[in-house]
Design a protein around this motif. Structure first.
Motif, PDB file in Angstrom:
ATOM      1  N   THR A  31      15.624  -7.807   7.230  1.00 40.27           N
ATOM      2  CA  THR A  31      15.258  -8.733   6.164  1.00 40.27           C
ATOM      3  C   THR A  31      14.070  -8.150   5.415  1.00 40.27           C
ATOM      4  OG1 THR A  31      14.791 -11.054   5.647  1.00 40.27           O
ATOM      5  CG2 THR A  31      13.625 -10.103   7.521  1.00 40.27           C
ATOM      6  N   LEU A  32      13.697  -8.804   4.334  1.00 44.44           N
ATOM      7  CA  LEU A  32      12.518  -8.408   3.568  1.00 44.44           C
ATOM      8  C   LEU A  32      11.366  -9.336   3.895  1.00 44.44           C
ATOM      9  CD1 LEU A  32      14.059  -7.724   0.023  1.00 44.44           C
ATOM     10  CD2 LEU A  32      13.535  -6.067   1.813  1.00 44.44           C
ATOM     11  N   GLU A  33      10.167  -8.854   3.688  1.00 45.40           N
ATOM     12  CA  GLU A  33       8.970  -9.618   4.009  1.00 45.40           C
ATOM     13  C   GLU A  33       8.392 -10.231   2.741  1.00 45.40           C
ATOM     14  OE1 GLU A  33       4.929  -9.001   6.666  1.00 45.40           O
ATOM     15  OE2 GLU A  33       6.437  -7.429   6.526  1.00 45.40           O
ATOM     16  N   LEU A  34       8.105 -11.523   2.806  1.00 43.76           N
ATOM     17  CA  LEU A  34       7.656 -12.289   1.651  1.00 43.76           C
ATOM     18  C   LEU A  34       6.289 -11.855   1.140  1.00 43.76           C
ATOM     19  CD1 LEU A  34       8.605 -14.865   0.005  1.00 43.76           C
ATOM     20  CD2 LEU A  34       7.179 -16.186   1.587  1.00 43.76           C
ATOM     21  N   SER A  35       5.518 -11.155   1.947  1.00 47.82           N
ATOM     22  CA  SER A  35       4.152 -10.803   1.550  1.00 47.82           C
ATOM     23  C   SER A  35       4.098  -9.712   0.490  1.00 47.82           C
ATOM     24  CB  SER A  35       3.333 -10.374   2.771  1.00 47.82           C
ATOM     25  OG  SER A  35       3.961  -9.295   3.438  1.00 47.82           O
ATOM     26  N   CYS A  36       5.223  -9.075   0.199  1.00 45.66           N
ATOM     27  CA  CYS A  36       5.306  -8.114  -0.892  1.00 45.66           C
ATOM     28  C   CYS A  36       5.721  -8.851  -2.162  1.00 45.66           C
ATOM     29  CB  CYS A  36       6.327  -7.034  -0.551  1.00 45.66           C
ATOM     30  SG  CYS A  36       6.884  -6.040  -1.968  1.00 45.66           S
ATOM     31  N   PRO A  37       4.991  -8.724  -3.276  1.00 45.40           N
ATOM     32  CA  PRO A  37       5.341  -9.465  -4.487  1.00 45.40           C
ATOM     33  C   PRO A  37       6.761  -9.219  -4.993  1.00 45.40           C
ATOM     34  CG  PRO A  37       3.138  -8.576  -4.691  1.00 45.40           C
ATOM     35  CD  PRO A  37       3.719  -7.986  -3.442  1.00 45.40           C
ATOM     36  N   GLU A  38       7.219  -7.990  -4.964  1.00 44.38           N
ATOM     37  CA  GLU A  38       8.565  -7.702  -5.451  1.00 44.38           C
ATOM     38  C   GLU A  38       9.611  -8.268  -4.494  1.00 44.38           C
ATOM     39  OE1 GLU A  38      11.723  -6.083  -7.839  1.00 44.38           O
ATOM     40  OE2 GLU A  38       9.729  -6.936  -8.161  1.00 44.38           O
ATOM     41  N   ALA A  39       9.364  -8.160  -3.204  1.00 47.22           N
ATOM     42  CA  ALA A  39      10.272  -8.765  -2.236  1.00 47.22           C
ATOM     43  C   ALA A  39      10.276 -10.280  -2.392  1.00 47.22           C
ATOM     44  CB  ALA A  39       9.874  -8.377  -0.820  1.00 47.22           C
ATOM     45  N   ALA A  40       9.099 -10.875  -2.630  1.00 44.70           N
ATOM     46  CA  ALA A  40       9.020 -12.322  -2.838  1.00 44.70           C
ATOM     47  C   ALA A  40       9.843 -12.745  -4.050  1.00 44.70           C
ATOM     48  CB  ALA A  40       7.563 -12.749  -2.997  1.00 44.70           C
ATOM     49  N   ARG A  41       9.757 -11.970  -5.109  1.00 47.23           N
ATOM     50  CA  ARG A  41      10.548 -12.300  -6.308  1.00 47.23           C
ATOM     51  C   ARG A  41      12.039 -12.329  -5.978  1.00 47.23           C
ATOM     52  NH1 ARG A  41      13.778 -10.048  -9.712  1.00 47.23           N
ATOM     53  NH2 ARG A  41      13.612  -7.978  -8.730  1.00 47.23           N
ATOM     54  N   ILE A  42      12.490 -11.351  -5.217  1.00 45.61           N
ATOM     55  CA  ILE A  42      13.909 -11.264  -4.865  1.00 45.61           C
ATOM     56  C   ILE A  42      14.301 -12.405  -3.930  1.00 45.61           C
ATOM     57  CG2 ILE A  42      15.615  -9.858  -3.652  1.00 45.61           C
ATOM     58  CD1 ILE A  42      14.018  -7.380  -4.612  1.00 45.61           C
ATOM     59  N   ILE A  43      13.497 -12.644  -2.902  1.00 44.14           N
ATOM     60  CA  ILE A  43      13.808 -13.677  -1.912  1.00 44.14           C
ATOM     61  C   ILE A  43      13.872 -15.055  -2.548  1.00 44.14           C
ATOM     62  CG2 ILE A  43      12.883 -14.891   0.108  1.00 44.14           C
ATOM     63  CD1 ILE A  43      11.657 -12.142   0.939  1.00 44.14           C
ATOM     64  N   LEU A  44      12.887 -15.381  -3.363  1.00 41.65           N
ATOM     65  CA  LEU A  44      12.750 -16.739  -3.876  1.00 41.65           C
ATOM     66  C   LEU A  44      13.688 -17.044  -5.032  1.00 41.65           C
ATOM     67  CD1 LEU A  44       8.866 -17.031  -3.667  1.00 41.65           C
ATOM     68  CD2 LEU A  44      10.571 -17.874  -2.041  1.00 41.65           C
TER      69      LEU A  44
END
Length: 330
Positions: free
Chosen positions: A111-124
């Motif tokens: 999975t990806l980690e939410l603490s990375c801004p780009e990963a957060a953009r993708i997850i959310l």
């Protein structure tokens, strides 16, 4: 064995100097033994610099931050190691972040980690979708309780279905997640599986829910380890925002990351509360939803002591009682 990953996993690519935050800020980087030996063996100015900044703490090698940043960080936002030696020279932590790997022996989940801004953009922004599953040869013998794991896998599918239903208001859906957590925990404890009646579950707790002061959540989180002054300020000056569908994507992320980990201690319900409390706090703090969620993850999920403190408080802290959480949701 098989490897499972979210449908959006391969969308991630580091945006480097365009990143609004940086994984090279605030965190000391744990360096794996092979990389540490390699770095210390390098000749020239880069090797001299690395030998100076690598420190050994409690049997681990750490590249401690200087002036709030990794000493290998350059002004253009790039890493000196990568720039001079290539991506393959990065230590394991830097090479893999924000990708997470949970290895259960006979299967692996990524999975990806939410603490990375780009990963957060993708997850959310990701819609509900089935994971991508790939079968591979090999694997190890599973050391977990197989029956418990099967229950966790089945109940995870159910709660992801609950969190993928946009027909109800978001806080009602999160209340249902909390209620279903009781049922899933009961199944993990040995009760027979049964269908989950969402309408009946909500009707049963509307009178049980107590009005609750949302300020108790920032107060609790202020007592945990704090990484940044920004987080400290946000906790001191909450500005509640509105509920919106992004919170369901956030909740699904927490389920995908933590649900199966209950196989280690058979404590699923504290993880369900972790999910709900996290969503409530992020909404309570307000501001830009993606940035607040990413900052929360950076402060909480990347600190094992903070995560453990929340899981422990799920059963003991007065702000985390079921009636008060329901009051904040309903």
């Amino acid at each position: 064995m098989y490897i499972s990953k979210p449908s959006y996993f391969d969308e991630f690519h580091c945006i480097a100097s365009r990143c609004p935050d940086s994984c090279c800020k605030e965190w000391g980087v744990q360096v794996d033994a092979a990389s540490a030996d390699y770095y210390r063996s390098l000749p020239g100015p880069l090797g001299d610099r690395l030998r100076k900044v690598l420190t050994d703490e409690d049997g681990e090698t750490v590249m401690a931050i200087e002036n709030g940043r990794c000493p290998m960080w350059r002004q253009d936002g790039l890493c000196r190691i990568q720039a001079e030696l290539g991506e393959d020279a990065l230590c394991k932590t830097c090479r893999e972040f924000p990708r997470l790997r949970h290895d259960y022996g006979d299967f692996v989940e990524l999975t990806l980690e939410l603490s990375c801004p780009e990963a957060a953009r993708i997850i959310l922004s990701a819609p509900p979708a089935a994971p991508v599953v790939e079968k591979l040869p090999g694997g190890q013998e599973a050391e977990y309780d197989r029956e418990a794991m099967e229950i966790l896998k089945a109940t995870r599918q159910t709660i992801l279905g609950i969190l993928s239903d946009a027909a109800r208001p978001v806080p009602e859906t999160l209340a249902l997640a909390l209620l279903y957590g009781y049922q899933a925990q009961a199944e993990l404890d040995g009760e027979e599986p049964r269908a989950f009646d969402a309408d009946a579950a909500l009707d049963s707790v509307r009178d049980f829910a107590k009005p609750a002061d949302g300020s108790a959540l920032p107060e609790f989180f202020s007592g945990l380890e704090l990484l940044t002054q920004e987080w400290k300020h946000r906790l001191q000056a909450p500005a509640p925002g509105d509920w919106h569908p992004g919170y369901l994507a956030l909740a699904r992320y927490f389920v995908e990351r933590y649900w199966l980990q209950a196989v280690s201690d058979y404590d699923l319900y504290s993880r369900v509360k972790f999910l709900v409390v996290s969503c409530l706090l992020i909404r309570q703090l307000g501001g830009d939803f993606q940035k607040t969620a990413q900052l929360y993850s950076k402060e909480i999920e990347n600190d094992a002591d903070n995560v453990d403190a929340i899981l422990d408080a799920a059963y003991t802290h007065p702000a985390f009682t079921d009636d008060k959480l329901m009051g904040m949701l309903l």
